[in-house]
Design a protein around this motif. Structure first.
Motif, PDB file in Angstrom:
ATOM      1  N   ALA A 195     -64.463 -23.477 -20.820  1.00 41.98           N
ATOM      2  CA  ALA A 195     -64.534 -24.315 -22.023  1.00 41.98           C
ATOM      3  C   ALA A 195     -64.826 -23.471 -23.258  1.00 41.98           C
ATOM      4  O   ALA A 195     -64.225 -23.665 -24.322  1.00 41.98           O
ATOM      5  N   ASN A 196     -65.736 -22.520 -23.125  1.00 43.58           N
ATOM      6  CA  ASN A 196     -66.064 -21.668 -24.272  1.00 43.58           C
ATOM      7  C   ASN A 196     -64.910 -20.739 -24.635  1.00 43.58           C
ATOM      8  O   ASN A 196     -64.698 -20.431 -25.819  1.00 43.58           O
ATOM      9  N   SER A 197     -64.159 -20.280 -23.648  1.00 47.91           N
ATOM     10  CA  SER A 197     -63.015 -19.425 -23.955  1.00 47.91           C
ATOM     11  C   SER A 197     -61.966 -20.212 -24.733  1.00 47.91           C
ATOM     12  O   SER A 197     -61.318 -19.685 -25.636  1.00 47.91           O
ATOM     13  N   ARG A 198     -61.800 -21.485 -24.373  1.00 52.17           N
ATOM     14  CA  ARG A 198     -60.882 -22.346 -25.138  1.00 52.17           C
ATOM     15  C   ARG A 198     -61.375 -22.507 -26.571  1.00 52.17           C
ATOM     16  O   ARG A 198     -60.597 -22.451 -27.529  1.00 52.17           O
ATOM     17  N   GLN A 199     -62.679 -22.704 -26.716  1.00 52.25           N
ATOM     18  CA  GLN A 199     -63.237 -22.882 -28.051  1.00 52.25           C
ATOM     19  C   GLN A 199     -63.089 -21.622 -28.892  1.00 52.25           C
ATOM     20  O   GLN A 199     -62.858 -21.709 -30.111  1.00 52.25           O
ATOM     21  N   LEU A 200     -63.213 -20.459 -28.272  1.00 51.99           N
ATOM     22  CA  LEU A 200     -63.038 -19.213 -29.011  1.00 51.99           C
ATOM     23  C   LEU A 200     -61.644 -19.126 -29.615  1.00 51.99           C
ATOM     24  O   LEU A 200     -61.476 -18.752 -30.776  1.00 51.99           O
ATOM     25  N   VAL A 201     -60.627 -19.486 -28.821  1.00 50.27           N
ATOM     26  CA  VAL A 201     -59.257 -19.444 -29.329  1.00 50.27           C
ATOM     27  C   VAL A 201     -59.064 -20.489 -30.415  1.00 50.27           C
ATOM     28  O   VAL A 201     -58.470 -20.219 -31.463  1.00 50.27           O
ATOM     29  N   SER A 202     -59.582 -21.688 -30.182  1.00 49.13           N
ATOM     30  CA  SER A 202     -59.438 -22.767 -31.152  1.00 49.13           C
ATOM     31  C   SER A 202     -60.128 -22.420 -32.469  1.00 49.13           C
ATOM     32  O   SER A 202     -59.580 -22.628 -33.561  1.00 49.13           O
ATOM     33  N   ARG A 203     -61.328 -21.865 -32.371  1.00 50.51           N
ATOM     34  CA  ARG A 203     -62.056 -21.500 -33.590  1.00 50.51           C
ATOM     35  C   ARG A 203     -61.404 -20.320 -34.302  1.00 50.51           C
ATOM     36  O   ARG A 203     -61.465 -20.222 -35.532  1.00 50.51           O
ATOM     37  N   ALA A 204     -60.787 -19.436 -33.534  1.00 43.07           N
ATOM     38  CA  ALA A 204     -60.057 -18.327 -34.148  1.00 43.07           C
ATOM     39  C   ALA A 204     -58.918 -18.868 -35.001  1.00 43.07           C
ATOM     40  O   ALA A 204     -58.694 -18.412 -36.129  1.00 43.07           O
ATOM     41  N   GLN A 205     -58.203 -19.846 -34.464  1.00 41.18           N
ATOM     42  CA  GLN A 205     -57.097 -20.443 -35.221  1.00 41.18           C
ATOM     43  C   GLN A 205     -57.611 -21.079 -36.508  1.00 41.18           C
ATOM     44  O   GLN A 205     -57.011 -20.916 -37.579  1.00 41.18           O
ATOM     45  N   ALA A 206     -58.723 -21.805 -36.407  1.00 42.33           N
ATOM     46  CA  ALA A 206     -59.290 -22.445 -37.591  1.00 42.33           C
ATOM     47  C   ALA A 206     -59.752 -21.407 -38.610  1.00 42.33           C
ATOM     48  O   ALA A 206     -59.565 -21.577 -39.818  1.00 42.33           O
ATOM     49  N   ARG A 207     -60.333 -20.338 -38.140  1.00 44.72           N
ATOM     50  CA  ARG A 207     -60.821 -19.285 -39.039  1.00 44.72           C
ATOM     51  C   ARG A 207     -59.666 -18.572 -39.736  1.00 44.72           C
ATOM     52  O   ARG A 207     -59.764 -18.196 -40.910  1.00 44.72           O
ATOM     53  N   LEU A 208     -58.558 -18.398 -39.021  1.00 45.12           N
ATOM     54  CA  LEU A 208     -57.386 -17.779 -39.641  1.00 45.12           C
ATOM     55  C   LEU A 208     -56.846 -18.649 -40.768  1.00 45.12           C
ATOM     56  O   LEU A 208     -56.415 -18.160 -41.801  1.00 45.12           O
ATOM     57  N   ARG A 209     -56.872 -19.956 -40.558  1.00 43.92           N
ATOM     58  CA  ARG A 209     -56.388 -20.863 -41.585  1.00 43.92           C
ATOM     59  C   ARG A 209     -57.328 -20.928 -42.782  1.00 43.92           C
ATOM     60  O   ARG A 209     -56.912 -21.220 -43.896  1.00 43.92           O
ATOM     61  N   SER A 210     -58.625 -20.651 -42.543  1.00 44.90           N
ATOM     62  CA  SER A 210     -59.607 -20.771 -43.616  1.00 44.90           C
ATOM     63  C   SER A 210     -59.505 -19.647 -44.631  1.00 44.90           C
ATOM     64  O   SER A 210     -59.915 -19.791 -45.776  1.00 44.90           O
ATOM     65  N   GLY A 211     -58.997 -18.491 -44.201  1.00 44.45           N
ATOM     66  CA  GLY A 211     -58.858 -17.362 -45.112  1.00 44.45           C
ATOM     67  C   GLY A 211     -60.121 -16.536 -45.286  1.00 44.45           C
ATOM     68  O   GLY A 211     -60.151 -15.609 -46.095  1.00 44.45           O
ATOM     69  N   GLN A 212     -61.195 -16.853 -44.537  1.00 43.56           N
ATOM     70  CA  GLN A 212     -62.426 -16.058 -44.625  1.00 43.56           C
ATOM     71  C   GLN A 212     -62.157 -14.633 -44.140  1.00 43.56           C
ATOM     72  O   GLN A 212     -61.435 -14.433 -43.181  1.00 43.56           O
ATOM     73  N   ALA A 213     -62.747 -13.665 -44.812  1.00 48.14           N
ATOM     74  CA  ALA A 213     -62.485 -12.268 -44.456  1.00 48.14           C
ATOM     75  C   ALA A 213     -63.768 -11.452 -44.505  1.00 48.14           C
ATOM     76  O   ALA A 213     -64.736 -11.814 -45.173  1.00 48.14           O
ATOM     77  N   GLN A 214     -63.765 -10.341 -43.774  1.00 48.56           N
ATOM     78  CA  GLN A 214     -64.895  -9.434 -43.750  1.00 48.56           C
ATOM     79  C   GLN A 214     -64.370  -8.002 -43.666  1.00 48.56           C
ATOM     80  O   GLN A 214     -63.256  -7.765 -43.200  1.00 48.56           O
ATOM     81  N   ALA A 215     -65.161  -7.046 -44.136  1.00 49.77           N
ATOM     82  CA  ALA A 215     -64.748  -5.646 -44.105  1.00 49.77           C
ATOM     83  C   ALA A 215     -64.840  -5.102 -42.687  1.00 49.77           C
ATOM     84  O   ALA A 215     -65.774  -5.411 -41.952  1.00 49.77           O
ATOM     85  N   VAL A 216     -63.856  -4.284 -42.304  1.00 47.58           N
ATOM     86  CA  VAL A 216     -63.811  -3.684 -40.970  1.00 47.58           C
ATOM     87  C   VAL A 216     -63.458  -2.207 -41.124  1.00 47.58           C
ATOM     88  O   VAL A 216     -62.511  -1.865 -41.849  1.00 47.58           O
ATOM     89  N   PRO A 217     -64.181  -1.291 -40.461  1.00 48.79           N
ATOM     90  CA  PRO A 217     -63.847   0.137 -40.554  1.00 48.79           C
ATOM     91  C   PRO A 217     -62.416   0.402 -40.108  1.00 48.79           C
ATOM     92  O   PRO A 217     -61.941  -0.177 -39.130  1.00 48.79           O
ATOM     93  N   ALA A 218     -61.729   1.290 -40.821  1.00 47.90           N
ATOM     94  CA  ALA A 218     -60.330   1.578 -40.522  1.00 47.90           C
ATOM     95  C   ALA A 218     -60.138   2.107 -39.107  1.00 47.90           C
ATOM     96  O   ALA A 218     -59.138   1.817 -38.441  1.00 47.90           O
ATOM     97  N   VAL A 219     -61.120   2.883 -38.623  1.00 49.97           N
ATOM     98  CA  VAL A 219     -60.981   3.472 -37.297  1.00 49.97           C
ATOM     99  C   VAL A 219     -60.919   2.399 -36.222  1.00 49.97           C
ATOM    100  O   VAL A 219     -60.246   2.564 -35.196  1.00 49.97           O
ATOM    101  N   VAL A 220     -61.609   1.296 -36.442  1.00 48.18           N
ATOM    102  CA  VAL A 220     -61.578   0.193 -35.477  1.00 48.18           C
ATOM    103  C   VAL A 220     -60.184  -0.401 -35.406  1.00 48.18           C
ATOM    104  O   VAL A 220     -59.652  -0.669 -34.325  1.00 48.18           O
TER     105      VAL A 220
END
Length: 209
Positions: free
Chosen positions: A156-181
């Motif tokens: 159930a939580n794995s499903r929620q992770l995917v679902s929340r990822a989709q919602a977060r992508l639509r929201s446009g929220q962003a954070q800085a990530v090191p280039a090497v990552v």
């Protein structure tokens, strides 16, 4: 005069029974709109989450509520940036086709660049857990049970992770990530796509999940 009392909230089991009775029709509705079985499954999962959160004492027609919610969510998926390929996730077959069919190397370089760009976007918008679940589900069609085992969580939580990822992508929220990552993830993703060996990709994705 006695003031009428509001009916008690529906019991969880009752809410689940109502949802399960409607689920086959909801899946058909979502699939008709999105044209994709995996998208439809995720849409209906999100409908279930919203049904759980809803004040069901105010819902006059449960079937209509669930159908309307599913329809709206499916339409949002179709309109989303990811669905319109503004942030596409390169599928494994697209990369493997380069070596299997003798595709022009320039084409391969372009597709690799597409993958790197898409992954960079995912990195800036998703949590580590969401990223791992989303990439493996969308890019390599992992079963939710496999995601749960890999990430040390429930199905159930794995499903929620995917679902929340989709919602977060639509929201446009962003954070800085090191280039090497980003470079390490891109290399692992492209390598997995070409060879079918996902061990390095799993290692990269679960390192911080």
């Amino acid at each position: 005069m006695t003031t009428p009392q509001a009916p008690p909230p529906a019991e969880p089991d009752a809410a689940l029974s109502v949802f399960l009775a409607q689920r086959p029709q909801l899946i058909r509705t979502a699939r008709r709109i999105t044209g994709n079985a995996t998208e439809a499954d995720d849409v209906v999962q999100e409908t279930w989450l919203r049904w759980q959160r809803a004040d069901r004492t105010k819902v006059v027609n449960a079937a209509a509520f669930l159908t309307s919610t599913t329809t709206n969510l499916a339409r949002n998926v179709v309109r989303s940036a990811r669905y319109r390929h503004e942030a596409p996730l390169l599928l494994p077959g697209a990369v493997r086709a380069t070596t299997e069919t003798g595709q022009d190397p320039t084409w391969y370089a372009d597709r690799t660049a597409d993958a790197e760009e898409a992954l960079a976007l995912l990195l800036t918008r998703l949590t580590p857990g969401q990223l791992a679940a989303y990439v493996l589900r969308r890019g390599f069609d992992y079963a939710y049970a496999d995601l749960a085992s890999l990430l040390g969580t429930s199905v159930a939580n794995s499903r929620q992770l995917v679902s929340r990822a989709q919602a977060r992508l639509r929201s446009g929220q962003a954070q800085a990530v090191p280039a090497v990552v980003g470079r390490r993830l891109s290399a692992a993703f492209v390598g997995a796509s070409r060879t079918g060996d996902l061990r390095e990709l799993e290692t990269v994705l679960t390192a911080t999940a």
